[in-house]
Motif scaffolding. Sequence first.
Motif, mmCIF file in Angstrom:
data_model
loop_
_atom_site.group_PDB
_atom_site.id
_atom_site.type_symbol
_atom_site.label_atom_id
_atom_site.label_comp_id
_atom_site.label_asym_id
_atom_site.label_seq_id
_atom_site.Cartn_x
_atom_site.Cartn_y
_atom_site.Cartn_z
ATOM 1 N N GLU A 79 0.824 -1.210 0.000
ATOM 2 C CA GLU A 79 0.000 0.000 0.000
ATOM 3 C C GLU A 79 0.857 1.259 0.000
ATOM 4 N N ARG A 80 1.739 1.327 -1.005
ATOM 5 C CA ARG A 80 2.564 2.531 -1.169
ATOM 6 C C ARG A 80 3.091 2.594 -2.600
ATOM 7 N N ASP A 81 3.473 3.781 -3.017
ATOM 8 C CA ASP A 81 4.007 3.984 -4.349
ATOM 9 C C ASP A 81 5.413 3.386 -4.435
ATOM 10 N N MET A 82 5.752 2.819 -5.600
ATOM 11 C CA MET A 82 7.095 2.274 -5.792
ATOM 12 C C MET A 82 7.377 2.051 -7.271
ATOM 13 N N ASN A 83 8.645 1.849 -7.599
ATOM 14 C CA ASN A 83 9.003 1.573 -8.989
ATOM 15 C C ASN A 83 8.893 0.072 -9.284
ATOM 16 N N LEU A 84 9.090 -0.281 -10.549
ATOM 17 C CA LEU A 84 8.929 -1.673 -10.951
ATOM 18 C C LEU A 84 9.959 -2.588 -10.293
ATOM 19 N N LYS A 85 11.166 -2.091 -10.057
ATOM 20 C CA LYS A 85 12.199 -2.920 -9.434
ATOM 21 C C LYS A 85 11.762 -3.375 -8.048
ATOM 22 N N GLU A 86 11.256 -2.437 -7.252
ATOM 23 C CA GLU A 86 10.812 -2.799 -5.907
ATOM 24 C C GLU A 86 9.520 -3.592 -5.970
#
Length: 250
Positions: free
Chosen positions: A86-93
Motif C-alpha cells: 500500500e505505497r508507491d514504488m518503482n517496478l524494481k521494488e
Amino acid sequence: MAQKVVVEPRLNVFFEKQGLEGCFLVLNPVTDTLHVYNPERAKQGFLPASTFKIPMALMGLDTGAVKDVEEVIPYGGTKEWLKDWERDMNLKEAMKLSNVAIFHQVAKRVGMVRIKSYLSSFDYGNQQTGDDIGRRFWLEGPLEISALQQVEFLRRLSDRKIPLKKETLPAVRELTIYDNILGAAIYAKTGWSGSTGQQVGWWVGWVEVEGLNYPFALNAKIPTLEDAKKRIPAALDCLKALGIWSGKEG
C-alpha cells in the motif's frame, strides 16, 4: 516445442523432500529435450498468479505505459493483502515485493485492448482476460496457463523470438534476476494463488549458461505460506539433478 520429451520420475524425490505435490519441466536447448516430472499436471491450466508480472512488465515497458524500471508508480490507494503493497514504488521494488497493486496499475495504463493483443503475440496460456480492467484476471481468472505453456512462452521470450523493442527484454531481465553464479544466471518469478480454491504456487523462468537459455517451470499445490517457501528449493534441486544449475543449495 522440443523434438524429444523425457519423463523424469526420479525428480519425485525433491517434491517428497519438500512435501509438495506438483510438476517440474525444463527445456534443454543443447539436446532439444524437454525434461518433465508429472507430465499430466504439466498440461493442466492454472491461474498464473504473480508469474504474470513477467508479461505485464513486458507490456508496460514495451508500450511506454511505464517509462523505465525506476519510474515510481502510484499504487492507487487500494486495500491490499500485504500492508507493504500500500505505497508507491518503482517496478524494481514492485517485482521484488510481488506488489499486486502496482502491477494492477500497470495493467490499467496498458489497457485491455493492448493486453489482449500482447497475450496473442505471446501465445500466453488461454489468453482469456474478460473485459473488466478493474479485475485482477491473473489472480481471479479467467486467465490460465499450464506449466508447458509457461516454458514455451519463456523459451520464445529468452530467445528473443517475441517481437519487442530492443530495450524491453533487458529491462525485464534486470527485474527478474534471481542469482548469478560462475557465469550461470537465473531469471525467474514466483507466483501463488491461495484465495480462489486452486492453491497453486509457481516458480518459472530460465537459466542462462554460455549464451544458451534453459526455460523451466514448477507448479505445486501450495495451501499455506510455509509451503510457499518450498517452491524454489524444489526447483533448484531439480535443475541441479539435471545438470543445468550448480549454484546455491536448494
